[in-house]
Scaffold this active site. Sequence first.
Site, short mmCIF file in Angstrom:
data_model
loop_
_atom_site.label_atom_id
_atom_site.label_comp_id
_atom_site.label_asym_id
_atom_site.label_seq_id
_atom_site.Cartn_x
_atom_site.Cartn_y
_atom_site.Cartn_z
N THR A 85 -35.44 -11.35 -31.87
CA THR A 85 -35.07 -9.94 -31.72
C THR A 85 -35.04 -9.49 -30.26
O THR A 85 -36.05 -9.62 -29.56
CB THR A 85 -36.09 -9.09 -32.49
OG1 THR A 85 -36.17 -9.57 -33.83
CG2 THR A 85 -35.69 -7.62 -32.50
N GLU A 86 -33.91 -8.98 -29.81
CA GLU A 86 -33.77 -8.41 -28.46
C GLU A 86 -34.23 -9.38 -27.37
O GLU A 86 -34.75 -8.96 -26.33
CB GLU A 86 -34.54 -7.08 -28.35
CG GLU A 86 -34.24 -6.08 -29.45
CD GLU A 86 -32.83 -5.48 -29.36
OE1 GLU A 86 -32.34 -5.30 -28.24
OE2 GLU A 86 -32.23 -5.22 -30.43
#
Lengths: 400, 438
Positions: free
Chosen positions: A147-148
């Site tokens: 994530t990210e």
Amino acid sequence: MSVSVCFYFQVHQPFRLRKSYNFFSIGPDHFYEDDQVNRGIMLKIAEKCYLPTNQLMLDLIKRYNGAFRISYSISGVILEQFQLYAPKVLDSFKALVDTGCVELINETYYHSLCFLKSKDEFKEQVFAHKNAIKRIFGVDCTTFRNTELIYNNELASEVEKLGYKTILAEGIERILGWRSPNFVYYPVSAPKLKLLLKNYRLSDDIAFRFSNRGWHEFPLTAEKYANWVHAVAGNGEVIGLFMDYETFGEHQWADTGIFNFLNALPEKILAHPDYRFQTPSEVAGNYSPVGPIDSVHYVSWADIDRDLSAWLGNPMQDSALEMAYALEGPVKNSNDPNLIHTWRKLLTSDHYYYVCTKWFNDGDVHKYFNPYDNPYDAYMVYINVLNDLKLTLKQRGIVC
Amino acid sequence: MKVLMFGWEFPPYISGGLGTACYGLSKQLAKKNVGITFVLPRIKGESQLQAAHDIRIIDGHNYLCEEIEEFRKKTSFFEKEISVNSPLRPYISYETYKEYLEKVKKFEKDSVLKMVHSYHGNFSIDFSGDYGEDLLSEVGRFAMIGRYLSQKEDFDVIHAHDWMTFLAGVEAKNQSKKPLIVHVHATEIDRCGEHGNQEIFNLEKYGMEKADKIIAVSNRTKDIIVQHYRINPNKVYVVHNGVDMEDTCYYDRNTRPFKDDKIVLYLGRITMQKGPDYFLEAANLVLQRIQNVRFVMAGSGDMTRKLIERMATLRIADRFHFTGFLGKSDREKLFAMSDLYIMPSVSEPFGITPLEAMRYNIPVIISKQSGVAELLTNVLKVDFWDVHRLASTIINILEKPQLKNSLTENNWEILKKMDWGIAAQKVLQIYQECVLAA
């Protein structure tokens, strides 16, 4: 000596919650998500970004006969929303994958921060995403990105254990030191894994600065950009251009000329005989790592801090995260797939991003598709929903 | 008897006790055949403005504009109602006025919907776009409107509620030579202690000095008027507020979502004056001792964000709830859901909310620093700052049903004496004395 340009696009939208979910909703009301808002945002982005950009990508792939190659990470929660609201978008991604020039990348299905709190949950969410990609697109992924681009040594070794060959991270000085992001590295904790880094200058030139009239390089033409990319020849092997897919048509609107730019770019880049486009796993297969990367602390691609402070650090974010993950055991004990799914959708990182108070007074990227007026509203809604979930568990006799 | 009254907001938009008091009192005065010309600062389409821009955590009720107008028509008991287009509103401060003014200007620019403002013979004065740059110049502008109205209207006395209308009252008095009564619901001393705004203090003092008679909502407030504002006690009359029994709603407690938990309620503006931080700290202490209790903080105000962060820091988000600003029906529902009401005000001239809570037969704890404490003998009183005492008192009441019963058994008897009709009778008497003297 050839140089590979490696495009990677993040495709993700959360299930946003109902802004009106208030104290009186706790107990009687178990509908947390704002279907209308989510549908509206999805249709808007589909029209402005996903559909036209996918069409352009397909044209480019055909035009260059396989020489233009790209990669995507499409979160599980956006796949669900495509199925619900915009099946055409899903079809257009399938068409792209069918060309053989597109690599799909695994992540946590719910685009969550779960690695920070629960390794078990992390594995389950990675498998859930792997299975969804296999089911929908018929492909197996060998590249992972969290994530990210949240990344550290521990994550790398966990990802290696899960069988992945390649991992992506932010190419920030904090972990590179004097070294260049334009090479393949390996994580110090997972030597068999290939680590590809984002060239954040060149990536952000497109993603953030493209339409900035105050920027001294404005306007950015494909030719000028290709020159910058070509300047790497001789002192780099791979250029990681990682960005949100919504850059095309949404963060940078069509009238900024972003689509013309993208349309013209492959030709300009391929004009240099040493340059080619490759996907992450192709890059990993073609280049040997030049050295180890040691990242004890977390890095990410978010904000200028490029750490976890977009999602964690203020007391509201921290208390929300603790409260959500404290429910992991009880929720799973319910053995109710719907309830588990509902809880997991609440783990999506965006819910924490909305509670960020860092630059709450200035307009900034935290505002993209953010339904709330301020972080305090976002926190209250989130907490109210968690309280209702807790009450539901309690009513089913599950201690939490 | 005819009165020119400078008053405040009306249901269903009530942001605090000032609006409640204006409503309760004038309704009863009207029943006693007092003809009221009610002057109300109001922004055109205010309901939309509230819905669109109000600083709230979570929307209470978004009433439609027409619904509000309908409601007002039905409930209006004035001889005449004059809406003055002005961004003045209760509890506004120097800082929040500027913020609000920006919103109003933007709203008026953006607004495509034009509201019809005159209904059953009432009219509005439109000075829009011309608002005062800051709070005090707007108060001055409103005073000029007061002066203008006093030439046009027919009345025997002038009655002005709280400092923002005092200057209008004085101007109306100068122009008409009719007696002026100023009604003090709160002073700068209550709102800010000794660190208030000197100009506001001066304005309050000026209004009190120019007034023929002063109505204070409690002896506590009378004392402040006499001691801090140096006003002759002989012209200060105490008229306690009342409580409107009609608003009480029916609620089936069996449908409460938190069946196993007791609910302890704070309802009021979240500002320093009301002591919400003491409520939060006491809640934290209680939660360390007992589990089956939830705390609810209803309202909005300038301390909201600070308190939300504090609540998050204390990690009590699963036991402490913020509702945001509430509309009338949600307020009533929340009272009905609750098991204990707390008013920890640092300085409370009166305090109507404990009475409202008592209508639902729930025990209340109030701070000793409140005017209503003069009237209530069967409630527990603590110093606002004594959070340990407050916490142990909460636990005592929640854990001892017999204590709860003894605290609530006389509620109805007490409330009967707290009728707005009684308050209106006293006010009417003051009007009459003024007219006789004049």
